[in-house]
Design an enzyme around this catalytic site. Structure first.
Site, PDB file in Angstrom:
ATOM      1  N   ASP A   1      18.639 -22.217   1.051  1.00 40.21           N
ATOM      2  CA  ASP A   1      19.454 -21.301   0.270  1.00 40.21           C
ATOM      3  C   ASP A   1      20.756 -20.976   0.995  1.00 40.21           C
ATOM      4  O   ASP A   1      20.842 -21.086   2.229  1.00 40.21           O
ATOM      5  CB  ASP A   1      18.694 -20.003   0.005  1.00 40.21           C
ATOM      6  CG  ASP A   1      17.473 -20.221  -0.880  1.00 40.21           C
ATOM      7  OD1 ASP A   1      17.453 -21.222  -1.617  1.00 40.21           O
ATOM      8  OD2 ASP A   1      16.548 -19.390  -0.829  1.00 40.21           O
ATOM      9  N   LYS A   2      21.717 -20.543   0.228  1.00 41.29           N
ATOM     10  CA  LYS A   2      23.029 -20.209   0.786  1.00 41.29           C
ATOM     11  C   LYS A   2      22.928 -19.217   1.940  1.00 41.29           C
ATOM     12  O   LYS A   2      23.645 -19.324   2.942  1.00 41.29           O
ATOM     13  CB  LYS A   2      23.937 -19.663  -0.321  1.00 41.29           C
ATOM     14  CG  LYS A   2      25.342 -19.318   0.127  1.00 41.29           C
ATOM     15  CD  LYS A   2      26.143 -18.711  -1.012  1.00 41.29           C
ATOM     16  CE  LYS A   2      27.498 -18.219  -0.544  1.00 41.29           C
ATOM     17  NZ  LYS A   2      28.243 -17.497  -1.598  1.00 41.29           N
TER      18      LYS A   2
END
Length: 230
Positions: A102-103
Protein backbone atom coordinates in the site's frame (compact mmCIF):
# COMPACT_ATOMS: atom_id res chain seq x y z
CA UNK A 1 16.49 -10.04 -31.47
CA UNK A 2 16.36 -6.93 -33.66
CA UNK A 3 19.28 -4.60 -33.02
CA UNK A 4 17.01 -1.58 -32.46
CA UNK A 5 14.98 -3.47 -29.84
CA UNK A 6 18.18 -4.66 -28.16
CA UNK A 7 19.60 -1.15 -27.94
CA UNK A 8 16.32 0.31 -26.67
CA UNK A 9 16.08 -2.42 -24.01
CA UNK A 10 19.63 -1.69 -22.90
CA UNK A 11 18.76 1.97 -22.32
CA UNK A 12 20.15 3.63 -25.43
CA UNK A 13 17.02 5.64 -26.11
CA UNK A 14 13.72 5.27 -27.92
CA UNK A 15 13.45 3.30 -31.14
CA UNK A 16 13.78 6.57 -33.11
CA UNK A 17 16.85 7.63 -31.13
CA UNK A 18 18.39 4.21 -31.67
CA UNK A 19 17.74 4.49 -35.41
CA UNK A 20 19.78 7.70 -35.44
CA UNK A 21 22.66 5.93 -33.67
CA UNK A 22 22.56 3.21 -36.30
CA UNK A 23 22.26 5.65 -39.19
CA UNK A 24 25.37 7.51 -38.02
CA UNK A 25 27.36 4.26 -37.98
CA UNK A 26 27.91 4.38 -34.22
CA UNK A 27 26.91 0.73 -33.67
CA UNK A 28 28.97 -2.36 -34.42
CA UNK A 29 28.17 -6.04 -34.07
CA UNK A 30 31.26 -8.26 -33.90
CA UNK A 31 33.25 -5.22 -35.09
CA UNK A 32 31.07 -4.77 -38.19
CA UNK A 33 29.13 -1.50 -38.56
CA UNK A 34 25.38 -2.14 -38.54
CA UNK A 35 22.97 0.50 -39.86
CA UNK A 36 19.75 -1.44 -40.41
CA UNK A 37 17.39 -1.30 -37.40
CA UNK A 38 15.83 -4.64 -38.38
CA UNK A 39 19.16 -6.50 -38.40
CA UNK A 40 19.02 -9.47 -36.03
CA UNK A 41 21.59 -10.38 -33.39
CA UNK A 42 22.04 -13.10 -30.77
CA UNK A 43 22.45 -11.06 -27.56
CA UNK A 44 24.10 -13.88 -25.61
CA UNK A 45 26.71 -14.48 -28.33
CA UNK A 46 27.29 -11.33 -30.38
CA UNK A 47 29.48 -8.44 -29.23
CA UNK A 48 27.61 -5.18 -29.62
CA UNK A 49 29.36 -1.83 -29.22
CA UNK A 50 28.09 1.74 -29.23
CA UNK A 51 30.80 4.32 -29.92
CA UNK A 52 33.35 1.60 -29.21
CA UNK A 53 31.92 0.66 -25.80
CA UNK A 54 30.79 -2.95 -25.32
CA UNK A 55 27.18 -3.35 -24.15
CA UNK A 56 26.73 -5.99 -21.48
CA UNK A 57 23.49 -7.82 -22.18
CA UNK A 58 21.03 -8.04 -19.31
CA UNK A 59 17.90 -10.13 -19.87
CA UNK A 60 16.21 -10.34 -16.47
CA UNK A 61 16.75 -8.21 -13.41
CA UNK A 62 15.79 -8.89 -9.79
CA UNK A 63 15.79 -6.01 -7.32
CA UNK A 64 15.21 -5.64 -3.57
CA UNK A 65 13.78 -2.23 -2.67
CA UNK A 66 13.18 -0.77 0.77
CA UNK A 67 9.95 0.97 -0.16
CA UNK A 68 9.18 4.28 1.55
CA UNK A 69 5.72 5.71 2.14
CA UNK A 70 3.91 7.80 -0.47
CA UNK A 71 4.91 5.63 -3.43
CA UNK A 72 2.39 3.37 -5.15
CA UNK A 73 3.25 -0.16 -6.26
CA UNK A 74 2.63 0.36 -9.97
CA UNK A 75 4.59 0.94 -13.15
CA UNK A 76 2.88 4.26 -13.82
CA UNK A 77 0.34 6.52 -12.15
CA UNK A 78 -1.08 9.85 -13.27
CA UNK A 79 -1.23 11.24 -9.73
CA UNK A 80 1.28 9.52 -7.44
CA UNK A 81 4.95 8.66 -7.62
CA UNK A 82 5.58 4.98 -8.26
CA UNK A 83 8.15 2.55 -6.90
CA UNK A 84 9.60 2.36 -10.42
CA UNK A 85 10.57 6.03 -10.10
CA UNK A 86 12.96 4.91 -7.35
CA UNK A 87 14.84 2.57 -9.69
CA UNK A 88 15.86 4.77 -12.65
CA UNK A 89 18.90 2.63 -13.51
CA UNK A 90 16.73 -0.28 -14.65
CA UNK A 91 13.58 1.40 -15.96
CA UNK A 92 14.53 0.67 -19.58
CA UNK A 93 14.14 -3.07 -18.86
CA UNK A 94 10.36 -2.77 -18.41
CA UNK A 95 10.48 -3.62 -14.71
CA UNK A 96 7.43 -3.96 -12.47
CA UNK A 97 6.75 -4.58 -8.76
CA UNK A 98 6.23 -8.16 -7.57
CA UNK A 99 2.86 -7.88 -5.85
CA UNK A 100 2.13 -4.64 -4.09
CA UNK A 101 2.53 -2.68 -0.90
CA UNK A 102 0.00 0.00 0.00
CA UNK A 103 0.98 3.61 -0.50
CA UNK A 104 1.43 4.11 3.25
CA UNK A 105 3.28 0.80 3.78
CA UNK A 106 7.06 0.56 3.91
CA UNK A 107 9.56 -2.23 3.55
CA UNK A 108 10.56 -5.16 1.41
CA UNK A 109 9.37 -4.98 -2.19
CA UNK A 110 10.83 -7.01 -5.04
CA UNK A 111 10.99 -5.57 -8.56
CA UNK A 112 11.68 -7.53 -11.74
CA UNK A 113 10.92 -7.91 -15.43
CA UNK A 114 10.55 -11.69 -15.11
CA UNK A 115 6.90 -12.73 -15.26
CA UNK A 116 7.59 -16.30 -14.17
CA UNK A 117 9.45 -15.08 -11.08
CA UNK A 118 6.47 -12.89 -10.24
CA UNK A 119 4.05 -15.79 -10.67
CA UNK A 120 6.06 -18.11 -8.42
CA UNK A 121 5.97 -15.60 -5.57
CA UNK A 122 2.49 -14.15 -5.98
CA UNK A 123 0.34 -17.05 -7.17
CA UNK A 124 -2.39 -17.84 -4.58
CA UNK A 125 -1.58 -21.53 -5.04
CA UNK A 126 2.00 -21.04 -3.82
CA UNK A 127 1.13 -19.71 -0.32
CA UNK A 128 4.47 -17.91 -0.02
CA UNK A 129 4.66 -16.47 3.53
CA UNK A 130 5.07 -12.72 3.99
CA UNK A 131 5.98 -11.19 7.33
CA UNK A 132 5.13 -7.67 8.48
CA UNK A 133 6.08 -5.53 11.43
CA UNK A 134 2.99 -3.79 12.80
CA UNK A 135 2.53 -0.88 15.15
CA UNK A 136 -1.06 -1.05 16.35
CA UNK A 137 -3.40 1.30 18.15
CA UNK A 138 -3.92 -1.15 21.03
CA UNK A 139 -1.74 -3.86 22.64
CA UNK A 140 -2.00 -7.41 21.31
CA UNK A 141 -3.83 -9.86 23.57
CA UNK A 142 -3.20 -13.59 23.80
CA UNK A 143 -6.72 -14.13 22.47
CA UNK A 144 -5.73 -12.20 19.32
CA UNK A 145 -2.90 -14.67 18.69
CA UNK A 146 -5.37 -17.54 18.92
CA UNK A 147 -7.81 -15.84 16.54
CA UNK A 148 -5.05 -15.31 13.96
CA UNK A 149 -4.00 -18.95 14.31
CA UNK A 150 -7.59 -20.02 13.61
CA UNK A 151 -7.99 -17.67 10.64
CA UNK A 152 -10.07 -14.55 11.12
CA UNK A 153 -13.26 -13.87 9.19
CA UNK A 154 -13.19 -10.95 6.73
CA UNK A 155 -15.96 -9.58 4.52
CA UNK A 156 -14.75 -11.72 1.61
CA UNK A 157 -14.28 -14.91 3.62
CA UNK A 158 -12.06 -16.49 6.23
CA UNK A 159 -8.34 -16.01 5.71
CA UNK A 160 -5.76 -18.75 6.15
CA UNK A 161 -4.24 -19.19 9.62
CA UNK A 162 -1.61 -16.54 10.36
CA UNK A 163 1.15 -16.22 12.94
CA UNK A 164 0.96 -13.22 15.27
CA UNK A 165 3.94 -12.52 17.56
CA UNK A 166 4.19 -9.84 20.25
CA UNK A 167 7.33 -7.68 20.20
CA UNK A 168 6.31 -5.03 22.76
CA UNK A 169 3.15 -3.28 23.96
CA UNK A 170 2.01 -2.07 20.52
CA UNK A 171 4.53 -3.67 18.17
CA UNK A 172 3.99 -7.12 16.69
CA UNK A 173 4.96 -9.34 13.78
CA UNK A 174 2.39 -11.06 11.61
CA UNK A 175 3.04 -13.70 8.96
CA UNK A 176 0.35 -14.33 6.35
CA UNK A 177 0.15 -16.93 3.60
CA UNK A 178 -2.01 -15.16 1.05
CA UNK A 179 -2.39 -11.64 -0.30
CA UNK A 180 -5.92 -10.35 0.02
CA UNK A 181 -6.60 -6.64 -0.43
CA UNK A 182 -5.41 -4.67 2.65
CA UNK A 183 -5.27 -8.02 4.42
CA UNK A 184 -3.16 -7.17 7.47
CA UNK A 185 -5.08 -3.96 8.15
CA UNK A 186 -8.41 -5.75 7.81
CA UNK A 187 -7.27 -8.60 10.06
CA UNK A 188 -6.37 -6.15 12.82
CA UNK A 189 -9.68 -4.33 12.33
CA UNK A 190 -11.44 -7.68 12.81
CA UNK A 191 -9.93 -8.00 16.31
CA UNK A 192 -11.03 -4.44 17.14
CA UNK A 193 -7.58 -2.98 16.68
CA UNK A 194 -6.10 -0.71 14.01
CA UNK A 195 -2.77 -0.66 12.17
CA UNK A 196 -0.92 2.63 12.62
CA UNK A 197 2.34 1.67 10.89
CA UNK A 198 3.04 -1.28 8.59
CA UNK A 199 6.37 -2.50 7.24
CA UNK A 200 7.06 -5.71 5.34
CA UNK A 201 10.24 -7.31 6.59
CA UNK A 202 10.30 -10.76 5.00
CA UNK A 203 9.15 -12.79 1.97
CA UNK A 204 9.57 -16.55 2.43
CA UNK A 205 12.96 -16.64 4.23
CA UNK A 206 14.30 -13.53 2.48
CA UNK A 207 14.64 -10.67 4.97
CA UNK A 208 14.81 -6.98 4.12
CA UNK A 209 18.48 -5.97 3.94
CA UNK A 210 19.14 -3.88 7.05
CA UNK A 211 21.75 -1.88 5.10
CA UNK A 212 19.12 -0.47 2.76
CA UNK A 213 17.77 2.91 3.80
CA UNK A 214 14.25 3.85 2.77
CA UNK A 215 14.18 4.32 -1.00
CA UNK A 216 17.41 2.39 -1.57
CA UNK A 217 17.70 -0.83 -3.55
CA UNK A 218 20.13 -3.54 -4.61
CA UNK A 219 20.16 -6.57 -6.90
CA UNK A 220 19.26 -9.96 -5.49
CA UNK A 221 22.13 -12.34 -4.84
CA UNK A 222 22.35 -16.10 -5.24
CA UNK A 223 21.82 -16.42 -1.48
CA UNK A 224 18.69 -14.28 -1.74
CA UNK A 225 17.22 -16.64 -4.32
CA UNK A 226 17.92 -19.57 -2.00
CA UNK A 227 16.05 -17.75 0.78
CA UNK A 228 13.05 -17.35 -1.53
CA UNK A 229 12.92 -21.16 -1.97
CA UNK A 230 12.38 -20.86 -5.73
Amino acid sequence: MRIDKFLANMGYGTRNEVKQLLKKGNVTVNDQVIKLPKAHIIPEEDTVKVNGQVIDYVANVYIMLNKPKNYVSATEDSVHRTVIDLVPEYQHLNIFPVGRLDKDTEGLLLITNDGEFNHKLMSPQKHVPKTYEVISDKPIKSSDIVKFEQGVELSDGRVKPAILEIIDDVTSKVTIYEGKYHQVKRMFHSIENEVLELRRIKIANLELDSNLELGQYRLLTKTDFEQLNL
